[in-house]
Design an enzyme around this catalytic site. Sequence first.
Site, PDB file in Angstrom:
ATOM      1  N   ARG H  93      53.423 112.132  54.563  1.00 20.42           N
ATOM      2  CA  ARG H  93      53.000 113.227  55.437  1.00 20.42           C
ATOM      3  C   ARG H  93      53.012 112.787  56.908  1.00 20.42           C
ATOM      4  O   ARG H  93      53.330 113.590  57.785  1.00 20.42           O
ATOM      5  CB  ARG H  93      51.617 113.745  55.045  1.00 20.42           C
ATOM      6  CG  ARG H  93      51.521 114.404  53.656  1.00 20.42           C
ATOM      7  CD  ARG H  93      52.564 115.442  53.389  1.00 20.42           C
ATOM      8  NE  ARG H  93      52.468 115.986  52.025  1.00 20.42           N
ATOM      9  CZ  ARG H  93      53.111 115.490  50.968  1.00 20.42           C
ATOM     10  NH1 ARG H  93      53.887 114.424  51.073  1.00 20.42           N
ATOM     11  NH2 ARG H  93      52.991 116.075  49.781  1.00 20.42           N
ATOM     12  N   GLU H  96      56.516 112.999  57.919  1.00 16.27           N
ATOM     13  CA  GLU H  96      56.923 114.396  58.077  1.00 16.27           C
ATOM     14  C   GLU H  96      56.433 114.971  59.409  1.00 16.27           C
ATOM     15  O   GLU H  96      57.103 115.790  60.029  1.00 16.27           O
ATOM     16  CB  GLU H  96      56.356 115.202  56.905  1.00 16.27           C
ATOM     17  CG  GLU H  96      56.879 116.619  56.823  1.00 16.27           C
ATOM     18  CD  GLU H  96      56.462 117.280  55.525  1.00 16.27           C
ATOM     19  OE1 GLU H  96      57.086 117.029  54.481  1.00 16.27           O
ATOM     20  OE2 GLU H  96      55.476 118.042  55.544  1.00 16.27           O
ATOM     21  N   SER H 119      52.132 104.265  74.569  1.00 19.36           N
ATOM     22  CA  SER H 119      52.218 102.919  74.002  1.00 19.36           C
ATOM     23  C   SER H 119      51.698 102.873  72.576  1.00 19.36           C
ATOM     24  O   SER H 119      50.699 103.524  72.248  1.00 19.36           O
ATOM     25  CB  SER H 119      51.408 101.945  74.856  1.00 19.36           C
ATOM     26  OG  SER H 119      51.472 100.646  74.309  1.00 19.36           O
TER      27      SER H 119
END
Lengths: 152, 152, 152, 152, 152, 152, 152, 152, 152, 152
Positions: H93, H96, H119
């Site tokens: 996830r 994704e 960063s």
Amino acid sequence: MSPKLSALHNRMFKAKAAKKLSFEDIGKKIGRDEVYVASIFYGQAKPSKEELEKLSAVLGLPENHLKEELGEGFYPDRGGLMSLPPTDPVLYRFYEMIQVFGYPLKAIIHEKFGDGIMSAIDFSAKVEKVENPKGDRVKITLDGKFLPYKKW
Amino acid sequence: MSPKLSALHNRMFKAKAAKKLSFEDIGKKIGRDEVYVASIFYGQAKPSKEELEKLSAVLGLPENHLKEELGEGFYPDRGGLMSLPPTDPVLYRFYEMIQVFGYPLKAIIHEKFGDGIMSAIDFSAKVEKVENPKGDRVKITLDGKFLPYKKW
Amino acid sequence: MSPKLSALHNRMFKAKAAKKLSFEDIGKKIGRDEVYVASIFYGQAKPSKEELEKLSAVLGLPENHLKEELGEGFYPDRGGLMSLPPTDPVLYRFYEMIQVFGYPLKAIIHEKFGDGIMSAIDFSAKVEKVENPKGDRVKITLDGKFLPYKKW
Amino acid sequence: MSPKLSALHNRMFKAKAAKKLSFEDIGKKIGRDEVYVASIFYGQAKPSKEELEKLSAVLGLPENHLKEELGEGFYPDRGGLMSLPPTDPVLYRFYEMIQVFGYPLKAIIHEKFGDGIMSAIDFSAKVEKVENPKGDRVKITLDGKFLPYKKW
Amino acid sequence: MSPKLSALHNRMFKAKAAKKLSFEDIGKKIGRDEVYVASIFYGQAKPSKEELEKLSAVLGLPENHLKEELGEGFYPDRGGLMSLPPTDPVLYRFYEMIQVFGYPLKAIIHEKFGDGIMSAIDFSAKVEKVENPKGDRVKITLDGKFLPYKKW
Amino acid sequence: MSPKLSALHNRMFKAKAAKKLSFEDIGKKIGRDEVYVASIFYGQAKPSKEELEKLSAVLGLPENHLKEELGEGFYPDRGGLMSLPPTDPVLYRFYEMIQVFGYPLKAIIHEKFGDGIMSAIDFSAKVEKVENPKGDRVKITLDGKFLPYKKW
Amino acid sequence: MSPKLSALHNRMFKAKAAKKLSFEDIGKKIGRDEVYVASIFYGQAKPSKEELEKLSAVLGLPENHLKEELGEGFYPDRGGLMSLPPTDPVLYRFYEMIQVFGYPLKAIIHEKFGDGIMSAIDFSAKVEKVENPKGDRVKITLDGKFLPYKKW
Amino acid sequence: MSPKLSALHNRMFKAKAAKKLSFEDIGKKIGRDEVYVASIFYGQAKPSKEELEKLSAVLGLPENHLKEELGEGFYPDRGGLMSLPPTDPVLYRFYEMIQVFGYPLKAIIHEKFGDGIMSAIDFSAKVEKVENPKGDRVKITLDGKFLPYKKW
Amino acid sequence: MSPKLSALHNRMFKAKAAKKLSFEDIGKKIGRDEVYVASIFYGQAKPSKEELEKLSAVLGLPENHLKEELGEGFYPDRGGLMSLPPTDPVLYRFYEMIQVFGYPLKAIIHEKFGDGIMSAIDFSAKVEKVENPKGDRVKITLDGKFLPYKKW
Amino acid sequence: MSPKLSALHNRMFKAKAAKKLSFEDIGKKIGRDEVYVASIFYGQAKPSKEELEKLSAVLGLPENHLKEELGEGFYPDRGGLMSLPPTDPVLYRFYEMIQVFGYPLKAIIHEKFGDGIMSAIDFSAKVEKVENPKGDRVKITLDGKFLPYKKW
């Protein structure tokens, strides 16, 4: 058996074989569907305390071995058992169904439910044998919650 | 619409949108399941002569255009519409089901049927909406012939 | 021998070498084609109870070892022995045949049979040596059931 | 038709379709096997001057078009038409045969011929339809010269 | 030494180092070119019975160890020693030669020989040191049979 | 011809075909080896001003077209013409030679020259046809400067 | 602008640039968070009818163009805009966060919530600028529903 | 536990499990956030001398074991614990989110901060549980310094 | 330490750690730059006889162990220590520099030197710490011979 | 020129060639290092308003064209110009330097600076030609801020 499964999972498979139990047999004894039971054996599901106690009884494996490795603090690192695309024909056919019917299924889900997905988490799968004179058929039922996309 | 579909397939999608037809609507008119109809639109199934004639009527597209490109001599080059693993969440969840439940499903198929596979050719798929107060559920039924391995 | 084969499969290869048996020799004794026999040795086929009993006799390996690991509950996890594309020239040439002649073969199958596939499950393969003064020839015969796509 | 084929190859496919010729029909007219003819259409074989002349007559395409692009100076850049593993089920089944039966076939070739390979260059392939009441069968015959490894 | 070589091949490398023999030295004693000898050590060639006997004498390794593992029934599973593209600069430069000069070499082969390939099986390779005041040069000679494509 | 070559390179190939010139013919006229000439055509070498002038004359292409695109400011972006592993059998055989004989060649280079590499930059390649009653042979000579690793 | 976005999406980006609107500006006008608005522009979210109407007004693009392509029947094919791992440093840093902190985050989620996942569907993301004398900081907040695994 | 973690890291996980400590518990005792603590356990962060001393006390592991392997000279080789894309649904996830929201997030960062990056080194991550009657929510906060691109 | 380094290389790292020596310390004692010394430890450089003798003294490791494994007959199989793209942020930043500045650097090299490359063999690298009140800076100097492409 | 660069970037390259300007020439006129200038041409850096104005003057391209596409709202999508590993030998040698010297450089950075990275964002690169009677040398200086890992 499999190098990708832990020693304990392999012991579970051996005990199952030695006792000549099917996943269906085990499922009946612990009150779960056979696919779910197989998922536990393959390290793809987190068994509850009660399930581990029943598995210990059914398989004849010490309860503390099961609880220490697969109990409270164990959260499966799911997937990773197979390379993708899968090489075994049974597994590959599932993969092929996505290749060929993936977009059609996505289109129908959207037409029926709108913008969202079918969950693979709040999800169950079932396998049935449908006898047929022209050759028996495998019927797999996948049942997942529809999750609509959130707007914000 | 999609660069991976032919111009004709894109015209079919446009006609469907212009006429505000769902795949279910079209399916009813041509006597096929909606998933199968979507497979024709995505170039994943070979429509018969009769199906093309009905599609021509339903979509208002010239019969000869459909027959020339998707008729007799057309044999789909199936798959290839998506990169794998799929990036779209709906498609990926199908892929994840294989990752996580692939071996359990294989194990149950073997326990129920012996050494063989579930066909992805002599195969059908169906999508249903199951209403549920906690959230509707997507129910997909996959139905494939069991094919035993041959010995020789 | 091979790290991808199980210890038992390696023992089978060793016994075969020690007894100086070819796959053809073994095939004759167990009533199977040599390619099929080799598939058993490479873990790509599920031997029946009778085959295991005969293999035990032919190879001089304890029947219970064979039956425990390759018997009833054993369903091969097929494929996975080689990386793809294969690096060995014998294997690569098969791969090259697909690269070069894959689409022509697909086209001819469709012209002769219609929309469907050649099964790799209800399937057999045979190797013959055809002597030829300009250099002997390898003749491989692949025989698979034609499976038409289902409509629904 | 296919974006991976040249414009001329696509014209050849169109002419074939318009004239309702099968590869077998064309093969009979130019004196070549249908698989070989299909290989020419897919840009996988180099047609001879005579073959181009006959193809021109059979397909009704100008001889100079064929000779300029596929004649003397044309040497096919073979392969590359499909991604590997192939997504189309017909093509994938060939790939699966290598995955599953590759090592067994290699072993039998070595047992029968010694250290060497089956050529994919001095090679031919044939497809036959074998009628069978339980379902027709596709029979593919692959015939390649055995090439022994050289020592030096 | 290398995890991808068998224990016996590693013993061969050790014996060679202990006896401070170059592949050229060994080649002279067994009557083979040094590149071919190195191919045996890397498991890329099948040594004959006579070669194994001579290697046994040269390296001081028991003849039966060599014959059991590399004798009669041993057919190398060639390739697979390196990942591709290779990471070592010596190996990578070969790979780069294909990247840069592959198509030019293919074009020249076709212009000189017609439609066919240069065999990598009926093939030999030789390395020479050419002294040069501006820096010595490596000269590699590759010699392979031309194989014309078959028509059928 | 090739989508990976620039329009100008394609014009060069067309002019060469129209004038029925081989790379050897062109090489003789511009004073370069045929493999080197082919490398210019495939965009793998940077032609000098003089070479461009001679190519203009030989091919009948306007000098300024050649000089603008391939002259002073042009530095080839070498490689990238083929996918790797190559699908064409001629190109693949080169790749296979690395797979199988890469480590043996590396070992011999080290034994003859010490720690360093064979340059692919200060490098030339030559193709010869060696007639042979058993089948003509392709002889490729690769000649690269030995570059020792620097210490610091 | 981007070849992976549709012509209409590119027009939306152009209109936004011409009107010198930030995603924040647009978000305020259509009542959505700026990240969500950007997701619409990149084709990663399905805008509602009302959102399209407002976007039409804000961007000065014809309502029917937006509604035809992004309206009712449009369901985004999400993802696929970037190759993975991403090459752009901003995108890569997100990828690196998963590489380095993925397992730690998974572990904490399980410790706090049990066996389940953080949804990427019932999900929102927010970006804030936190001023800091040592260098401003980017603060991203990800908010997803916890979904427990189902047992069955 | 995990084959990708060192023996010492596995001992740390075992000690944590045996003492039934959560990462939050340990974090409180050593004065660090739980995500950071988990990063130490997964070998993704370099613990300071003081942190190692406290970890030794909390986990009951010998201080010198920790200091020798994870002390002064230890600089983590970060990443590499998972294959990408990740197979586990929790990890996937996150992946994704990049696929779908990566470009939108990049666009907003640029609009708010200009040309530069967030960063992943001067960076922290926090996980919170937000209770919600419709289902609890996972809230992850990522906080990284903005780094502008340098000109020169 | 690292599974990709040989046992002897790991012993060298252990001895270095036990003696609390930096690569700079070792470099001073054996008369080599610290980066070069580190390359020996990571198996990326071939140490000379004298270097091995000095390393033996500095590290307190038996000279014959070093000479047997890393002496005369040892030619490193360079590269292969990391997967690419690298997962560790330090290594990845080098990779990113190529992604982003690769073509600009190539262009400048060609403008300054003409058609050729910067050698990675006749090559050295140096790391310096440049103190700076806004944050110290890493300065890496790469120094490689320019190699012009040969014509032939 | 390059299909991966925008039309405007290609126009910039053409103008530069037509005016026979080197990147060094342009750099002097706009007050930037030549590597940085090349980065602008390859779309890898975001030019400031002033730089665009100067570039417009130097190249003779309309200021508004440059400002519209590369001005205010333009944030480069960095990387993606090359496939990795790169095929061009100049680019590949950089890649090889990482393969071979990556870990040694990482080790020295840690020994000199502690736990952190060398920035590729607060970063500059310079190319110098160092004349040398044995062959000129390319000297590349990379200068990046050291960024220590944050603890939290």
